[in-house]
Design a protein around this motif. Structure first.
Motif, short mmCIF file in Angstrom:
data_model
loop_
_atom_site.label_atom_id
_atom_site.label_comp_id
_atom_site.label_asym_id
_atom_site.label_seq_id
_atom_site.Cartn_x
_atom_site.Cartn_y
_atom_site.Cartn_z
N VAL A 114 27.51 23.03 -11.73
CA VAL A 114 27.93 24.38 -12.05
C VAL A 114 29.28 24.36 -12.75
O VAL A 114 29.50 25.03 -13.75
CB VAL A 114 28.00 25.25 -10.78
CG1 VAL A 114 28.64 26.58 -11.08
CG2 VAL A 114 26.62 25.44 -10.20
N ILE B 3 35.80 35.66 -7.31
CA ILE B 3 35.57 36.48 -8.50
C ILE B 3 36.72 37.47 -8.69
O ILE B 3 37.17 37.72 -9.80
CB ILE B 3 34.22 37.21 -8.39
CG1 ILE B 3 33.10 36.16 -8.44
CG2 ILE B 3 34.05 38.22 -9.50
CD1 ILE B 3 31.71 36.72 -8.17
N GLN C 94 33.23 39.22 -19.42
CA GLN C 94 32.20 38.82 -20.39
C GLN C 94 32.76 37.82 -21.38
O GLN C 94 32.16 36.77 -21.62
CB GLN C 94 31.69 40.06 -21.12
CG GLN C 94 30.63 39.74 -22.14
CD GLN C 94 30.31 40.92 -23.04
OE1 GLN C 94 30.87 41.99 -22.89
NE2 GLN C 94 29.39 40.70 -23.97
N PHE D 209 33.37 34.29 -19.99
CA PHE D 209 32.20 33.42 -19.86
C PHE D 209 31.44 33.24 -21.15
O PHE D 209 30.38 32.63 -21.19
CB PHE D 209 31.26 33.95 -18.77
CG PHE D 209 31.77 33.72 -17.39
CD1 PHE D 209 32.22 34.76 -16.60
CD2 PHE D 209 31.81 32.43 -16.85
CE1 PHE D 209 32.70 34.54 -15.32
CE2 PHE D 209 32.28 32.20 -15.56
CZ PHE D 209 32.73 33.26 -14.80
N ILE E 290 29.58 44.32 -9.23
CA ILE E 290 28.71 43.17 -9.04
C ILE E 290 27.44 43.54 -8.30
O ILE E 290 26.33 43.17 -8.70
CB ILE E 290 29.48 42.05 -8.30
CG1 ILE E 290 30.59 41.53 -9.22
CG2 ILE E 290 28.54 40.93 -7.92
CD1 ILE E 290 31.52 40.55 -8.57
N ILE F 85 31.72 32.14 -7.22
CA ILE F 85 31.25 32.05 -8.61
C ILE F 85 30.03 31.15 -8.72
O ILE F 85 29.08 31.43 -9.44
CB ILE F 85 32.39 31.55 -9.52
CG1 ILE F 85 33.49 32.62 -9.57
CG2 ILE F 85 31.89 31.24 -10.91
CD1 ILE F 85 34.76 32.17 -10.28
N ALA F 86 30.07 30.07 -7.94
CA ALA F 86 28.94 29.15 -7.99
C ALA F 86 27.66 29.82 -7.51
O ALA F 86 26.59 29.63 -8.09
CB ALA F 86 29.26 27.92 -7.14
N LEU G 24 27.07 33.06 -7.49
CA LEU G 24 26.68 34.07 -8.49
C LEU G 24 25.90 33.41 -9.62
O LEU G 24 24.88 33.94 -10.09
CB LEU G 24 27.92 34.77 -9.03
CG LEU G 24 27.65 35.85 -10.09
CD1 LEU G 24 26.76 36.96 -9.53
CD2 LEU G 24 28.95 36.43 -10.62
N LYS G 25 26.36 32.25 -10.03
CA LYS G 25 25.66 31.54 -11.10
C LYS G 25 24.22 31.22 -10.67
O LYS G 25 23.28 31.38 -11.45
CB LYS G 25 26.42 30.25 -11.43
CG LYS G 25 25.76 29.32 -12.43
CD LYS G 25 26.03 29.74 -13.85
CE LYS G 25 25.59 28.70 -14.87
NZ LYS G 25 24.15 28.75 -15.15
N ASP G 26 24.06 30.76 -9.43
CA ASP G 26 22.73 30.45 -8.92
C ASP G 26 21.81 31.68 -8.99
O ASP G 26 20.64 31.58 -9.36
CB ASP G 26 22.81 29.98 -7.46
CG ASP G 26 23.39 28.58 -7.33
OD1 ASP G 26 23.82 28.22 -6.23
OD2 ASP G 26 23.39 27.84 -8.35
N MET H 240 26.17 34.08 -17.47
CA MET H 240 27.29 34.77 -16.84
C MET H 240 27.90 35.79 -17.79
O MET H 240 28.37 36.84 -17.39
CB MET H 240 28.36 33.73 -16.44
CG MET H 240 27.94 32.85 -15.29
SD MET H 240 27.82 33.72 -13.72
CE MET H 240 29.49 33.56 -13.08
N GLN H 241 27.89 35.46 -19.07
CA GLN H 241 28.41 36.40 -20.05
C GLN H 241 27.59 37.69 -20.04
O GLN H 241 28.15 38.79 -19.98
CB GLN H 241 28.35 35.78 -21.44
CG GLN H 241 28.87 36.69 -22.53
CD GLN H 241 28.59 36.17 -23.93
OE1 GLN H 241 28.04 35.08 -24.09
NE2 GLN H 241 28.98 36.92 -24.92
N PHE I 238 28.17 39.96 -16.98
CA PHE I 238 29.38 40.78 -16.98
C PHE I 238 29.49 41.67 -18.20
O PHE I 238 30.52 42.33 -18.42
CB PHE I 238 30.62 39.90 -16.88
CG PHE I 238 30.84 39.35 -15.50
CD1 PHE I 238 30.66 38.00 -15.24
CD2 PHE I 238 31.20 40.18 -14.47
CE1 PHE I 238 30.85 37.49 -13.96
CE2 PHE I 238 31.40 39.68 -13.19
CZ PHE I 238 31.22 38.33 -12.94
N SER I 239 28.45 41.69 -19.00
CA SER I 239 28.52 42.53 -20.20
C SER I 239 28.50 44.00 -19.84
O SER I 239 27.75 44.43 -18.97
CB SER I 239 27.34 42.19 -21.11
OG SER I 239 27.24 43.14 -22.12
#
Lengths: 193, 193
Positions: free
Chosen positions: A8, A55, A70, A73, B14, B55-56, B58-60, B69-70, B73-74
């Motif tokens: 990650v 976060i 955004q 990342f 989120i 964060i890790a 959230l990525k999962d 991720m971009q 959060f857009s």
DNA sequence: ACAATAAGTTTAGAAATACTAAACTTTGCG
DNA sequence: CGCAAAGTTTAGTATTTCTAAACTTATTGT
């Protein structure tokens, strides 16, 4: 809470992104820490991926940079760089060459000027082999140089500068006893080294 | 580690983003939890902003949704409108003009094509006064028209279409006894009415 | 060359929380 | 209405986020 898994960190590159942004903004870790109400030790750990921020904390940090989550990342480099530190320099010559040329503003597309830093050891000369359109400006940061324009010689010392049109054959030689450094700006950008 | 501050949750949203994505993908909290190797209780807490993921983690989770991720959060509403009904049409001509031109896809920025609906009463003609770069495509929905390209005439009936580059002087005339309707697409978008 | 300071890194640990398991509540369906 | 699915809440453990401070490296000025 989970440990950041290596893959990650690899793909998100949080530390790398944070460090890059800090450099772009010319902040020390301490200054960034102060602005984000954190400690410099923590910033160091983040940049080296020794730990991961929450976060909420990440948001605080990117807010200091004026960047959205955004954008943080984003994998495309959308934000034009305005400030370029030493680490942003791109060396245009090999280490074994005696003349050292470094691009100060890498990625020169869409720019009208191309600034480079030229370093000459004593006695060394940089030749311009090709004529081209445009203009050149140089400022001697260190040492003493001799500029040849067509058949004329000019001696230029530290803190003196030169400006000429690029349609003349020109070369620069270090005639001092120590290394010379010249901040050189070419317009329009031309790659000739 | 810092508590999520309320204003951070407010602006990052989120929980809201996670719930929306889960709905879009028609997953229960339990299914999502299973795929992300978490518990449904935790998913519930995240969606209700009772806690914040690392964060890790959230990525999962966003990986399960196939989202970066971009994108996560857009702030722009990524789901572009795809379907435009009659009520979405914007009339580009006045009611007292005999030629009626309607934009079919309003807000044409960032699009490569500009589709319009052209209505011509019998005998009426629409002139193109200006040349421009690009290409044009037309489909005759109703009636019969005559297309002039430079000095050449073409008769086009219902259910027939045309395609030409815009560097030619062109005009269209209704040569039928009833109203003609043409679905016309221009690329790149150009406003000429 | 050397000293002082700036800048960054590492360490140990306190406080907080990320996440769990399971109990509880709500919702939806037959 | 009964039951199962779906979601929420609770209590608590394991882990980590972040700190303060010591340590190391890099830079600058004399």
């Amino acid at each position: 809470m989970r440990l950041p898994v290596l893959n990650v960190e690899d793909c998100l590159k949080i530390g790398e992104r944070l460090k890059r942004l800090r450099m772009i903004n010319s902040l020390t870790q301490e200054e960034l820490a102060s602005r984000a109400d954190l400690t410099k030790g923590f910033i160091s750990q983040l940049e080296n991926d020794a730990t991961s921020p929450s976060i909420a904390t990440l948001k605080d940090i990117v807010d200091v940079f004026g960047v959205s989550m955004q954008e943080f990342f984003s994998d495309t480099d959308d934000d034009e760089n305005v400030v370029f530190g030493k680490d942003a320099r791109v060396q245009a010559t090999d280490d074994d060459e005696k003349i050292k040329v470094e691009l100060l503003v890498p990625g020169a597309q869409n720019r009208e000027m191309d600034p480079v830093l030229v370093t000459l050891e004593p006695g060394e000369e940089m030749d311009e082999q090709q004529f081209h359109e445009g203009e050149e400006f140089g400022f001697v940061l260190l040492g003493k140089i001799q500029l040849r324009l067509d058949d004329r010689l000019h001696t230029i010392k530290k803190d003196e500068c030169f400006y000429f049109t690029s349609d003349k054959k020109h070369s620069v030689k270090n005639i001092g006893k120590t290394a010379a450094k010249i901040l050189w700006v070419v317009t329009p950008p031309t790659f000739y080294y």
